[in-house]
Design an enzyme around this catalytic site. Structure first.
Site, PDB file in Angstrom:
ATOM      1  N   GLY A   1       6.223  -7.414   1.739  1.00  0.00           N
ATOM      2  CA  GLY A   1       6.509  -7.126   0.336  1.00  0.00           C
ATOM      3  C   GLY A   1       5.426  -6.342  -0.384  1.00  0.00           C
ATOM      4  O   GLY A   1       5.134  -6.599  -1.547  1.00  0.00           O
ATOM      5  N   ARG A   2       4.828  -5.360   0.306  1.00  0.00           N
ATOM      6  CA  ARG A   2       3.777  -4.519  -0.280  1.00  0.00           C
ATOM      7  C   ARG A   2       2.648  -5.386  -0.843  1.00  0.00           C
ATOM      8  O   ARG A   2       2.207  -5.203  -1.963  1.00  0.00           O
ATOM      9  CB  ARG A   2       4.361  -3.566  -1.329  1.00  0.00           C
ATOM     10  CG  ARG A   2       5.515  -2.722  -0.793  1.00  0.00           C
ATOM     11  CD  ARG A   2       6.018  -1.697  -1.781  1.00  0.00           C
ATOM     12  NE  ARG A   2       7.288  -1.142  -1.378  1.00  0.00           N
ATOM     13  CZ  ARG A   2       7.468  -0.153  -0.488  1.00  0.00           C
ATOM     14  NH1 ARG A   2       6.420   0.370   0.086  1.00  0.00           N
ATOM     15  NH2 ARG A   2       8.678   0.289  -0.182  1.00  0.00           N
TER      16      ARG A   2
ATOM     17  N   LEU B   1       3.583 -10.897  -0.236  1.00  0.00           N
ATOM     18  CA  LEU B   1       3.770 -12.047   0.650  1.00  0.00           C
ATOM     19  C   LEU B   1       2.553 -12.242   1.539  1.00  0.00           C
ATOM     20  O   LEU B   1       2.669 -12.487   2.745  1.00  0.00           O
ATOM     21  CB  LEU B   1       5.039 -11.847   1.491  1.00  0.00           C
ATOM     22  CG  LEU B   1       6.316 -11.535   0.707  1.00  0.00           C
ATOM     23  CD1 LEU B   1       7.456 -11.175   1.649  1.00  0.00           C
ATOM     24  CD2 LEU B   1       6.712 -12.698  -0.190  1.00  0.00           C
ATOM     25  N   THR B   2       1.375 -12.144   0.954  1.00  0.00           N
ATOM     26  CA  THR B   2       0.128 -12.311   1.691  1.00  0.00           C
ATOM     27  C   THR B   2      -0.794 -13.239   0.905  1.00  0.00           C
ATOM     28  O   THR B   2      -0.506 -13.624  -0.229  1.00  0.00           O
ATOM     29  CB  THR B   2      -0.591 -10.971   1.908  1.00  0.00           C
ATOM     30  OG1 THR B   2      -1.160 -10.525   0.664  1.00  0.00           O
ATOM     31  CG2 THR B   2       0.352  -9.905   2.440  1.00  0.00           C
TER      32      THR B   2
ATOM     33  N   TYR C   1       3.770  11.427   6.535  1.00  0.00           N
ATOM     34  CA  TYR C   1       2.697  10.487   6.204  1.00  0.00           C
ATOM     35  C   TYR C   1       1.359  11.232   6.167  1.00  0.00           C
ATOM     36  O   TYR C   1       0.846  11.668   7.195  1.00  0.00           O
ATOM     37  CB  TYR C   1       2.629   9.345   7.213  1.00  0.00           C
ATOM     38  CG  TYR C   1       3.827   8.416   7.222  1.00  0.00           C
ATOM     39  CD1 TYR C   1       4.766   8.416   6.192  1.00  0.00           C
ATOM     40  CD2 TYR C   1       4.029   7.521   8.270  1.00  0.00           C
ATOM     41  CE1 TYR C   1       5.860   7.570   6.212  1.00  0.00           C
ATOM     42  CE2 TYR C   1       5.121   6.663   8.290  1.00  0.00           C
ATOM     43  CZ  TYR C   1       6.039   6.701   7.262  1.00  0.00           C
ATOM     44  OH  TYR C   1       7.124   5.864   7.288  1.00  0.00           O
TER      45      TYR C   1
ATOM     46  N   PRO D   1       7.309  -5.612   5.566  1.00  0.00           N
ATOM     47  CA  PRO D   1       7.721  -7.000   5.804  1.00  0.00           C
ATOM     48  C   PRO D   1       6.945  -8.028   4.992  1.00  0.00           C
ATOM     49  O   PRO D   1       7.378  -9.177   4.904  1.00  0.00           O
ATOM     50  CB  PRO D   1       7.461  -7.180   7.308  1.00  0.00           C
ATOM     51  CG  PRO D   1       6.362  -6.230   7.610  1.00  0.00           C
ATOM     52  CD  PRO D   1       6.638  -5.035   6.744  1.00  0.00           C
TER      53      PRO D   1
ATOM     54  N   HIS E   1      14.681  10.613   8.688  1.00  0.00           N
ATOM     55  CA  HIS E   1      13.951   9.803   7.717  1.00  0.00           C
ATOM     56  C   HIS E   1      14.806   9.440   6.500  1.00  0.00           C
ATOM     57  O   HIS E   1      14.754   8.319   6.002  1.00  0.00           O
ATOM     58  CB  HIS E   1      12.703  10.567   7.273  1.00  0.00           C
ATOM     59  CG  HIS E   1      11.608   9.691   6.765  1.00  0.00           C
ATOM     60  ND1 HIS E   1      10.303  10.101   6.709  1.00  0.00           N
ATOM     61  CD2 HIS E   1      11.595   8.420   6.301  1.00  0.00           C
ATOM     62  CE1 HIS E   1       9.540   9.122   6.229  1.00  0.00           C
ATOM     63  NE2 HIS E   1      10.319   8.103   5.973  1.00  0.00           N
TER      64      HIS E   1
END
Length: 332
Positions: free
Chosen positions: A208-209, A212-213, A56, A206, A126
């Site tokens: 959905g990128r 889902l916000t 990352y 969680p 990973h």
């Protein structure tokens, strides 16, 4: 914050954790101060599950965790830190997978150095190297556990069949996989296998990128994010269709007086006590919305309404494109 147990390790973690890929520029630019603000919020809210990886930001995520721990003596005890290794580059710079024992231990040692700690609480492979027997890799993980460099071990993005093979060698405490209302393939065996074998299913992406916000990524923003630019679910046509469908979830959340991200995380927590969502974000406010999900108890009627709005298979487009599928195991 409610607590759950990480697999069969006995380690207690917050029901919702944090995915520190957002400490890199994966979804847009960020900085050390913004990342440290997230860590401050985790401590304030009793969120201890902190997930990162050696890749990352090419180690930057771990470095910023390390700088935070250095500035806050005693904070290490407040976190259950997970990291990962197994994704590498060849001499030409092309992505490759490496599960060689020396490579995995060497990368774990580098992770410990970047974070300034003597061990992590959970170490994952990973991505599985397909040509190397997973039993051999499980033996490597068990050796690392016995060495004291990690307390628990796991794999990311493996199939239920691979989990069963690895679990025959040693206890696998966690499997990390994309899982959400938008990606429900883990329900075709992985959710069940984890429960049977005493492993947590750590659910990344969680929300959905962003889909889902309350503030999903807009079409004009996609070109700024390389991963989404080539992702089928965010392709022209698919993206618009998915936004239209998820509008129903946003409407339901508004009716319930909750953030949509909270509803998405609450739904995941309802799928089993071994499910551990790890949303990632650069925004303290958005992370608060995700954490709200741990305080919501969904009724059977609530779950039925959610299912009616976003039934299995609703999403337009695959979750990965051809290149993004290199590494994750498909099993259905």
């Amino acid at each position: 914050m409610q607590k759950r147990v990480l697999g069969s390790s006995g380690i207690e973690v917050s029901a919702i954790g944090y995915g520190a890929m957002s400490f890199s520029d994966f979804y847009g630019p960020t900085n050390e101060a913004a990342s440290h603000a997230i860590l401050d919020l985790m401590r304030d809210e009793g969120v201890n599950h902190l997930d990162t990886s050696n890749v990352y930001g090419n180690g930057r995520s771990e470095q910023w965790i390390g700088s935070y721990l250095a500035k806050n003596p005693g904070a290490r005890a407040e976190f259950v830190i997970a990291t990962k290794a197994g994704i590498s580059r060849d001499a030409q710079g092309a992505r490759k997978l490496d599960n060689d024992p020396a490579y995995l231990e060497g990368e774990l040692d580098k992770s410990l150095q970047r974070m300034g700690v003597d061990h992590v609480d959970l170490f994952y492979v990973h991505r599985r190297e397909a040509d190397r027997p997973i039993e051999e890799v499980a033996e490597t993980l068990e050796r690392l556990r016995r060495s004291g460099k990690t307390r628990a071990v796991g794999f990311s993005e493996i199939a239920p069949s691979s989990l069963r093979r690895a679990a025959a060698v040693t206890q696998i405490d966690a499997v990390q996989s994309e899982y959400s209302l938008a990606t429900r393939s883990p329900e075709l065996g992985l959710v069940q296998a984890c429960a049977e074998l005493g492993a947590s299913l750590v659910a990344f992406s969680p929300v959905g990128r962003s889909m889902l916000t309350d503030n999903p990524i807009r079409p004009d923003q996609i070109g700024e994010i390389p991963f989404l630019k080539i992702n089928p679910r965010f392709a022209p046509g698919n993206h618009q269709a998915n936004l239209a469908l998820t509008d129903g979830l946003r409407a339901l959340a508004a009716e319930m007086g909750e953030p949509t991200a909270a509803l998405a995380n609450a739904w995941l927590l309802s799928r089993g006590d071994h499910i551990l969502p790890i949303p990632g974000t650069r925004s303290v406010q958005h992370f608060r919305e995700c954490l709200r999900g741990a305080a919501i108890t969904l009724t059977e009627a609530d779950l039925a309404r959610i299912e009616g709005i976003l039934p299995v298979g609703w999403a337009h487009g695959d979750r990965y494109d051809v290149v993004q599928w290199i590494g994750p195991e498909r099993y259905c």
